[in-house]
Design an enzyme around this catalytic site. Structure first.
Site, PDB file in Angstrom:
ATOM      1  CD  GLU A  98      33.006  33.153  37.613  1.00 60.92           C
ATOM      2  OE1 GLU A  98      32.023  32.425  37.320  1.00 60.92           O
ATOM      3  OE2 GLU A  98      33.813  32.880  38.528  1.00 60.92           O
ATOM      4  CG  PHE A 145      37.288  31.694  36.948  1.00 59.85           C
ATOM      5  CD1 PHE A 145      37.533  30.430  36.432  1.00 59.85           C
ATOM      6  CD2 PHE A 145      37.678  31.960  38.250  1.00 59.85           C
ATOM      7  CE1 PHE A 145      38.153  29.454  37.190  1.00 59.85           C
ATOM      8  CE2 PHE A 145      38.298  30.985  39.021  1.00 59.85           C
ATOM      9  CZ  PHE A 145      38.540  29.732  38.490  1.00 59.85           C
ATOM     10  NE  ARG A 193      48.939  31.842  42.475  1.00 60.56           N
ATOM     11  CZ  ARG A 193      48.538  30.613  42.781  1.00 60.56           C
ATOM     12  NH1 ARG A 193      48.439  29.700  41.834  1.00 60.56           N
ATOM     13  NH2 ARG A 193      48.231  30.299  44.014  1.00 60.56           N
TER      14      ARG A 193
END
Length: 317
Positions: free
Chosen positions: A64, A89, A173
């Site tokens: 990342e 992340f 999500r």
């Protein structure tokens, strides 16, 4: 119970899915768009764009920090990099690179953090971005957007690409309730009042907007008139809408899927205290990490529900 059920809202797309679709649709309009991925394009939905424009999609692997640095370099050559990964992340792993390669030089990079909040469920606390809004807001010049449904996400994707400067877009999500219809207004820094009311205001963003509408629907049966504001842009904040609500309804509840410190609640409290202090209450994750579990079960356990919002309203009224 899905948020939005009490008020009859239908369940629509997940915001991450709406983002993927919107990015592909905007590919021709913005030929400078390139995606930079950390090997999770199938989850962030940037793979939809990558399949349509493979020469404009870059996967740097599970790295990342490098991903963000690459994006800064691409922006310096005139591209519009869209950097996507799980919120935890992206903001936690690569914070220093975002700070020095994106925020400090004010690069035109679009950071997209998906799988935010505790509603990712079984993936557990290591992958739950619950401090990301706070981290993003702390960066000078960073626009921070948290959308409530698919329609607003598509509009926000277009708005962030039109905006010249760094943006953080927070997505989830699970599938979420449909709040808006095609053509509804979305403007960076301008909140949307999705329900009028005179007795108290609930200010929310993300999936908690549906929870706020549910709470307002239930409270209306008890004779309480509730204004619901979707504060989709945490930074720059719509201070005018907040101070107007404080003056007209005399009490505010803030609901968000985030830690108690540094998110929407902190920003709203600062705005209220500057002009017209009123009783306030907060519905959020608190000061703790969550755990792995069923998404709805986690929302229930940590109090991110319409019932918790109703309880908060009764505390300030």
């Amino acid at each position: 119970m899905y948020l939005g059920e009490l008020s009859g809202l239908k369940i629509g797309q997940a915001t991450r899915d709406a983002f993927g679709d919107a990015l592909k649709e905007l590919g021709d309009k913005y030929p400078g768009i390139v995606t930079v991925d950390g090997d999770v394009g199938n989850s962030t939905r940037t793979e939809v764009f990558a399949h349509a424009y493979p020469e404009r999609a870059f996967n740097v692997g599970i790295a990342e920090s490098n991903m963000v640095s690459v994006a800064g370099g691409l922006a310096s050559t005139g591209h519009i990099p869209v950097v996507a990964s799980f919120a935890a992340f992206l903001l936690c792993n690569a914070y220093d690179q975002i700070r020095m390669s994106i925020s400090f030089p004010h690069m035109n990079v679009k950071l997209v953090g998906t799988h935010a909040g505790i509603s990712i469920g079984e993936d557990g606390p290591s992958q739950m971005g619950i401090e990301d809004v706070s981290l993003a807001c702390s960066l000078p010049g960073m626009v921070v957007i948290v959308t409530a449904d698919a329609v607003s996400t598509k509009a926000a994707t277009a708005a962030m690409l039109e905006y010249d400067g760094p943006v953080y877009l927070r997505l989830g999500r699970p599938k979420v309730s449909e709040i808006y219809t095609e053509g509804d207004t979305f403007e960076i820094g301008k909140a949307n009042t999705v329900r009028e009311g005179d007795d108290v205001t609930i200010i929310a963003n993300g999936l908690m907007v549906a929870g706020a509408i549910d709470a307002a629907t239930k409270l209306a049966e008890e004779g309480v008139s509730v204004r619901v504001i979707d504060m989709h842009t945490v930074k720059p904040l719509d201070v005018e809408a907040i101070q107007k609500a404080a003056h007209e309804t005399r009490a505010i509840v803030v609901a968000e899927e985030h830690l108690s410190h540094g998110g929407l609640g902190s920003a709203v409290a600062m705005a209220v205290s500057q002009a017209n202090p009123v009783p306030m209450a907060y519905v959020n994750v608190g000061d703790c990490f969550a755990e792995s579990g069923d998404p709805q079960g986690l929302l229930d356990k940590y109090g991110l529900t319409a019932a918790a919002i109703i309880e908060a309203v009764k505390k300030v009224k």
